[in-house]
Design a protein around this motif. Structure first.
Motif, PDB file in Angstrom:
ATOM      1  N   LEU A 220      32.033  32.454   3.630  1.00  0.00           N
ATOM      2  CA  LEU A 220      32.252  33.309   2.466  1.00  0.00           C
ATOM      3  C   LEU A 220      31.337  34.517   2.503  1.00  0.00           C
ATOM      4  N   ASN A 221      30.081  34.298   2.858  1.00  0.00           N
ATOM      5  CA  ASN A 221      29.141  35.412   2.972  1.00  0.00           C
ATOM      6  C   ASN A 221      29.596  36.406   4.032  1.00  0.00           C
ATOM      7  N   SER A 222      30.148  35.887   5.133  1.00  0.00           N
ATOM      8  CA  SER A 222      30.644  36.763   6.194  1.00  0.00           C
ATOM      9  C   SER A 222      31.826  37.594   5.709  1.00  0.00           C
ATOM     10  N   VAL A 223      32.760  36.956   5.005  1.00  0.00           N
ATOM     11  CA  VAL A 223      33.930  37.673   4.494  1.00  0.00           C
ATOM     12  C   VAL A 223      33.503  38.782   3.532  1.00  0.00           C
ATOM     13  N   VAL A 224      32.598  38.448   2.607  1.00  0.00           N
ATOM     14  CA  VAL A 224      32.131  39.437   1.636  1.00  0.00           C
ATOM     15  C   VAL A 224      31.385  40.572   2.333  1.00  0.00           C
ATOM     16  N   GLY A 225      30.496  40.206   3.259  1.00  0.00           N
ATOM     17  CA  GLY A 225      29.696  41.216   3.934  1.00  0.00           C
ATOM     18  C   GLY A 225      30.512  42.172   4.784  1.00  0.00           C
ATOM     19  N   PHE A 226      31.390  41.631   5.620  1.00  0.00           N
ATOM     20  CA  PHE A 226      32.195  42.482   6.483  1.00  0.00           C
ATOM     21  C   PHE A 226      33.245  43.266   5.695  1.00  0.00           C
ATOM     22  N   SER A 227      33.723  42.705   4.589  1.00  0.00           N
ATOM     23  CA  SER A 227      34.659  43.444   3.737  1.00  0.00           C
ATOM     24  C   SER A 227      33.973  44.659   3.128  1.00  0.00           C
ATOM     25  N   ALA A 228      32.713  44.493   2.742  1.00  0.00           N
ATOM     26  CA  ALA A 228      31.949  45.610   2.196  1.00  0.00           C
ATOM     27  C   ALA A 228      31.751  46.701   3.251  1.00  0.00           C
TER      28      ALA A 228
ATOM     29  N   GLU B  34      32.754  54.623   4.036  1.00  0.00           N
ATOM     30  CA  GLU B  34      33.384  55.821   4.574  1.00  0.00           C
ATOM     31  C   GLU B  34      32.822  56.148   5.957  1.00  0.00           C
ATOM     32  N   GLY B  35      33.633  56.791   6.752  1.00  0.00           N
ATOM     33  CA  GLY B  35      33.188  57.234   8.068  1.00  0.00           C
ATOM     34  C   GLY B  35      33.098  56.146   9.106  1.00  0.00           C
ATOM     35  N   LEU B  36      33.712  55.029   8.880  1.00  0.00           N
ATOM     36  CA  LEU B  36      33.668  53.910   9.826  1.00  0.00           C
ATOM     37  C   LEU B  36      34.548  54.209  11.032  1.00  0.00           C
ATOM     38  N   ASP B  37      34.008  54.052  12.246  1.00  0.00           N
ATOM     39  CA  ASP B  37      34.829  54.349  13.419  1.00  0.00           C
ATOM     40  C   ASP B  37      35.779  53.190  13.712  1.00  0.00           C
ATOM     41  N   VAL B  38      36.758  53.458  14.561  1.00  0.00           N
ATOM     42  CA  VAL B  38      37.839  52.510  14.818  1.00  0.00           C
ATOM     43  C   VAL B  38      37.323  51.216  15.440  1.00  0.00           C
ATOM     44  N   GLU B  39      36.397  51.324  16.378  1.00  0.00           N
ATOM     45  CA  GLU B  39      35.887  50.138  17.064  1.00  0.00           C
ATOM     46  C   GLU B  39      35.153  49.202  16.109  1.00  0.00           C
ATOM     47  N   ASP B  40      34.322  49.774  15.260  1.00  0.00           N
ATOM     48  CA  ASP B  40      33.605  48.961  14.278  1.00  0.00           C
ATOM     49  C   ASP B  40      34.569  48.336  13.281  1.00  0.00           C
ATOM     50  N   ALA B  41      35.566  49.111  12.861  1.00  0.00           N
ATOM     51  CA  ALA B  41      36.553  48.601  11.900  1.00  0.00           C
ATOM     52  C   ALA B  41      37.310  47.416  12.485  1.00  0.00           C
ATOM     53  N   ARG B  42      37.637  47.514  13.771  1.00  0.00           N
ATOM     54  CA  ARG B  42      38.347  46.420  14.440  1.00  0.00           C
ATOM     55  C   ARG B  42      37.461  45.171  14.500  1.00  0.00           C
ATOM     56  N   GLU B  43      36.191  45.338  14.793  1.00  0.00           N
ATOM     57  CA  GLU B  43      35.256  44.219  14.865  1.00  0.00           C
ATOM     58  C   GLU B  43      35.080  43.560  13.502  1.00  0.00           C
TER      59      GLU B  43
ATOM     60  N   SER C 236      37.124  43.689  10.924  1.00  0.00           N
ATOM     61  CA  SER C 236      38.392  43.066  10.509  1.00  0.00           C
ATOM     62  C   SER C 236      38.572  41.717  11.203  1.00  0.00           C
ATOM     63  N   GLY C 237      38.187  41.668  12.478  1.00  0.00           N
ATOM     64  CA  GLY C 237      38.290  40.410  13.207  1.00  0.00           C
ATOM     65  C   GLY C 237      37.403  39.336  12.612  1.00  0.00           C
ATOM     66  N   GLN C 238      36.208  39.721  12.186  1.00  0.00           N
ATOM     67  CA  GLN C 238      35.300  38.756  11.569  1.00  0.00           C
ATOM     68  C   GLN C 238      35.844  38.255  10.240  1.00  0.00           C
ATOM     69  N   VAL C 239      36.431  39.140   9.463  1.00  0.00           N
ATOM     70  CA  VAL C 239      37.030  38.738   8.186  1.00  0.00           C
ATOM     71  C   VAL C 239      38.181  37.767   8.419  1.00  0.00           C
ATOM     72  N   GLU C 240      39.042  38.092   9.388  1.00  0.00           N
ATOM     73  CA  GLU C 240      40.182  37.230   9.696  1.00  0.00           C
ATOM     74  C   GLU C 240      39.716  35.869  10.204  1.00  0.00           C
ATOM     75  N   LYS C 241      38.743  35.851  11.102  1.00  0.00           N
ATOM     76  CA  LYS C 241      38.231  34.613  11.674  1.00  0.00           C
ATOM     77  C   LYS C 241      37.637  33.705  10.601  1.00  0.00           C
ATOM     78  N   ASN C 242      36.799  34.263   9.752  1.00  0.00           N
ATOM     79  CA  ASN C 242      36.144  33.451   8.725  1.00  0.00           C
ATOM     80  C   ASN C 242      37.103  33.045   7.613  1.00  0.00           C
ATOM     81  N   SER C 243      38.101  33.864   7.335  1.00  0.00           N
ATOM     82  CA  SER C 243      39.111  33.497   6.344  1.00  0.00           C
ATOM     83  C   SER C 243      39.940  32.319   6.834  1.00  0.00           C
ATOM     84  N   ALA C 244      40.310  32.346   8.120  1.00  0.00           N
ATOM     85  CA  ALA C 244      41.074  31.246   8.701  1.00  0.00           C
ATOM     86  C   ALA C 244      40.254  29.961   8.680  1.00  0.00           C
TER      87      ALA C 244
END
Length: 220
Positions: free
Chosen positions: A11-19, A24-33, A35-43
């Motif tokens: 839950l902490n991971s989902v909240v943290g990575f969602s934040a 603003e200004g997040l690059d594509v590579e970081d956004a992909r990383e 998002s993957g963490q949010v998806e992994k921890n949600s599953a």
């Protein structure tokens, strides 16, 4: 305490990575990383909640479900299809159907749950080689045996009698509450069957469970 810890971490991971994703200004590579963490921890959270609900159902005796006629090969293939892709890149997923085409009178959802949990367990500890599902009919003893083999890290003999206990984990650093195998044992026992494991450290594990004559019937 076990469940609380396992809930808080993802839950902490989902909240943290969602934040972080909302910045603003997040690059594509970081956004992909992120998002993957949010998806992994949600599953992981969804799987954990499913396990908790299963345990609660077994304890409260409210999980009684009507039996139905189930085509064993078709049901196993369905589990394979649903599992496909979860294994690591270096792992081959195999399915060997029973040549007898057995039909079981059982609780379909429960049988699928055990198969899915055992395959998920194999995936956690197998980084290369094979995960194999097969079933066979033992006509002499009037049972059908389901077998899940892997070429993973294996299980030390001293732990093989305790891995089906609730919350038991050989490696406390791996994710999970240690509920999956306990749920498998509870379901198989309620279906009148047996469950066990054969394993050698470094060589892999073979989990099996049976459904007895009282839980199945052979097609005409």
């Amino acid at each position: 305490q076990h469940v609380t810890h396992e809930l808080r971490t993802p839950l902490n991971s989902v909240v943290g990575f969602s934040a972080l994703l909302a910045e603003e200004g997040l690059d594509v590579e970081d956004a992909r990383e992120y998002s993957g963490q949010v998806e992994k921890n949600s599953a992981y959270l969804l799987g954990l909640i499913d396990n908790i609900i299963d345990i609660a159902d077994m304890d409260s005796q409210t999980a009684d479900m009507p039996k139905e006629v189930v085509d064993v090969n078709a049901c196993c293939l369905e589990c394979i299809d649903e599992f496909g892709g979860k294994q690591n890149d270096g792992v081959e997923l195999q399915w060997i159907p029973s040549p007898d085409d057995p039909v079981i009178l059982t609780v379909r959802a429960w049988m699928k749950r055990v198969l899915s949990l055992l395959m998920d367990n194999a995936e956690k500890f197998t980084e290369q080689g094979v995960i194999r599902l097969l079933c066979e009919e033992d006509k002499a003893n009037s049972i059908i045996r389901f077998i899940i083999e892997d070429t993973g890290i294996g299980i030390d003999p001293q732990y093989q009698d305790t891995i089906f206990e609730r919350f038991f984990k050989i490696d406390t650093f791996r994710p999970g509450t240690g509920l999956g195998l306990s749920i498998c044992e509870s379901i198989v026992t309620r279906l009148g069957g047996q469950i066990g494991v054969m394993s050698e450290v470094g060589q892999g594990s073979t989990f099996w469970f049976t459904l007895s004559k009282s839980s199945w019937q052979q097609a005409d």
